[in-house]
Design an enzyme around this catalytic site. Structure first.
Site, short mmCIF file in Angstrom:
data_model
loop_
_atom_site.label_atom_id
_atom_site.label_comp_id
_atom_site.label_asym_id
_atom_site.label_seq_id
_atom_site.Cartn_x
_atom_site.Cartn_y
_atom_site.Cartn_z
N TYR A 186 -13.72 10.26 54.56
CA TYR A 186 -14.49 9.08 54.97
C TYR A 186 -14.01 8.65 56.34
O TYR A 186 -12.80 8.52 56.56
CB TYR A 186 -14.28 7.96 53.94
CG TYR A 186 -15.03 6.69 54.24
CD1 TYR A 186 -16.41 6.62 54.07
CD2 TYR A 186 -14.36 5.55 54.68
CE1 TYR A 186 -17.11 5.44 54.34
CE2 TYR A 186 -15.05 4.36 54.94
CZ TYR A 186 -16.42 4.33 54.77
OH TYR A 186 -17.11 3.15 55.02
N ASP B 277 -8.36 11.54 61.89
CA ASP B 277 -8.64 10.17 61.47
C ASP B 277 -7.36 9.64 60.81
O ASP B 277 -7.07 9.96 59.66
CB ASP B 277 -9.82 10.14 60.49
CG ASP B 277 -10.18 8.72 60.09
OD1 ASP B 277 -9.29 7.84 60.14
OD2 ASP B 277 -11.34 8.47 59.73
N LYS C 118 -6.22 -0.40 60.42
CA LYS C 118 -5.32 -0.91 59.37
C LYS C 118 -3.96 -1.38 59.89
O LYS C 118 -3.85 -2.47 60.41
CB LYS C 118 -5.19 0.15 58.27
CG LYS C 118 -6.58 0.47 57.66
CD LYS C 118 -6.50 1.16 56.34
CE LYS C 118 -7.82 1.69 55.84
NZ LYS C 118 -8.64 0.75 55.10
N1 HOZ Z 1 -13.28 1.66 52.86
C1 HOZ Z 1 -12.20 0.91 52.29
C2 HOZ Z 1 -11.57 1.70 51.23
N2 HOZ Z 1 -11.15 3.02 51.63
C3 HOZ Z 1 -12.62 -0.51 51.93
C4 HOZ Z 1 -13.19 -0.75 50.59
C5 HOZ Z 1 -13.75 -2.18 50.37
O1 HOZ Z 1 -13.18 -3.16 50.84
O2 HOZ Z 1 -14.80 -2.27 49.74
#
Ligand code: HOZ
Length: 423
Positions: free
Chosen positions: A143, A238, A266
């Protein structure tokens, strides 16, 4: 869910889609409702209903020092007294950029943005501009935020909610995204042969953290480096999750691989919204205003986020990552035996201060493997652990995070609660 949280959630649903501002936190995948968190300190969060939980989500990664770390909070307080945003350069962004370039071996220049999504999207744009090519390889289950070209085979919320395809993303936007299975160098070689001369980049989470935690096998990252160099494509790491978590020098330092570009987020914001992308100066010089590749942001380099990130990095520079990793390794070994000794199929992937419990009998080395895990059992585990005071990621496709603030009691308590689940 009761009382205050229920009232808040009912109201939230009136004004926000699904009552949340990011999908996974809705907790729907584990049959729960979201936690409305009032405050956090150290390893714990307190919810609106008074629930007091040991937190293994940690805002999905930024809080490696725990909640409300005094040095970070002090830096934010001092920064806000000077003003919250200028839309002009400030000292803290220079200092944070310098701290990052000093820490990360592959980083020569950096551009601050506001999220990991922006960072990955901008790194891809730069790779395309520098190579004059358009296609790129991404890995199934990885992701890289929600920019259109990455919403193919995506992990995190897309995997959690089993969203088919990508409604709203034109086919053309993902037509140049070539998907390969994680850890499958053979398929990457095939993709380079099939699209020879057309590939601008390979983007990869050097440790995948959005299909649950999946580690790179020996030679995988090295192989990607070689293939990119051979075919004139840029290697993009990433490091939104791994940066300053896998080690102070990130995944690139820990594995000794030199990416051309990397995306961050982060931890570098110490809990405030931030992102950054950077890499070799020969590429970064193409970013406007030095070059022609356009990318901009009013709140980029925001003084509060920069101050928080800088404070977090200052503390982390002297922190004992090895000791934290040892603690998490010992804990994970115990946890796996809690399950296997009771004949529950469970595999625990772990590295540094991250781990994922996969309820499956086979090793998990890619997204297909992650999908073999029993999501229903994970949901029951989540609910059981929450009732006993532990907050885990509300999805089988995310990663548990530990922090320097987690105590031996936190880990021991977790093991006891897990043993009660295993029966
Ligand atoms: N994309 C994040 C988790 N890998 C955030 C998830 C969220 O806050 O819904």
């Amino acid at each position: 869910m009761s009382g205050v949280s229920q009232t808040l959630f009912n109201e939230a649903r009136l004004y926000m889609p699904g009552g949340v501002n990011s999908p996974v936190r809705a907790c729907a995948a584990v049959g729960a409702e979201p936690l409305f968190i009032e405050r956090g300190r150290g390893s714990r969060v307190i919810c609106a209903d008074g629930e007091n939980l040991v937190d293994f989500v940690l805002s999905w990664g930024p809080l490696i020092l725990g909640h409300a770390h005094p040095a970070v909070n002090q830096a934010i307080r001092e920064a806000v007294d000077r003003g919250s945003s200028f839309g002009a350069p400030c000292r803290a962004e220079v200092e944070l950029a310098k701290a990052m370039v000093t820490a990360l071996p592959g980083l020569e220049m950096v551009r601050m943005v506001n999220s990991g999504t922006e960072a990955a999207m901008s790194a891809l744009r730069l790779a395309r501009a520098c190579t004059g090519k358009v296609k790129f390889i991404k890995f199934d289950g990885c992701y890289h935020g929600h920019a259109d070209p990455f919403l193919a085979g995506a992990g995190s919320g897309v995997a959690t909610l089993s969203i088919p395809g990508t409604p709203g993303v034109p086919e053309a936007a993902v037509a140049d995204t070539i998907l390969c299975p994680y850890n499958d160098l053979g398929s990457v070689k095939d993709a380079f042969s099939a699209h020879s001369g057309d590939l601008a980049a390979v983007i990869v989470e050097p440790v995948a953290g959005n299909m649950g935690l999946v580690l790179p096998e020996e030679g995988f990252l090295e192989g990607l480096r070689e293939l990119c160099t051979k075919h004139g494509a840029l290697l993009i790491f990433d490091e939104v999750i791994t940066g300053f978590r896998l080690a102070y020098a990130g995944a690139q330092g820990r594995f000794g691989i030199d990416p051309d570009l990397a995306a961050f987020g982060k931890i570098i914001g110490g809990g405030l919204p931030v992102g950054a992308y950077g890499g070799k100066a020969v590429y970064m010089r193409h970013i406007a205003p030095q070059g022609q590749v356009y990318q901009a942001g009013t709140l980029s380099g925001n003084p509060l986020a920069m101050a928080a990130g800088l404070a977090a990095l200052s503390v982390l520079r002297g922190s004992d990552y090895v000791a934290l990793e040892q603690k998490v390794e010992d804990f994970c070994k115990e946890l796996e035996s809690v399950f296997t000794s009771r004949s529950i199929d469970a595999r625990i992937n772990r590295i540094a201060s991250m781990f994922t419990v996969f309820f499956t009998s086979r090793p998990v080395r890619d997204f297909a493997g992650a999908r073999t895990a029993d999501a229903g059992r994970y949901a029951r585990f989540f609910l059981h652990m929450r009732e006993r005071g532990f907050f885990l990621a509300p999805s089988a496709f995310e990663t548990a995070m530990a922090s320097f603030a987690h105590s031996d009691e936190d880990f021991l308590g977790f093991l006891k609660a897990a043993a009660a689940f295993a029966g």
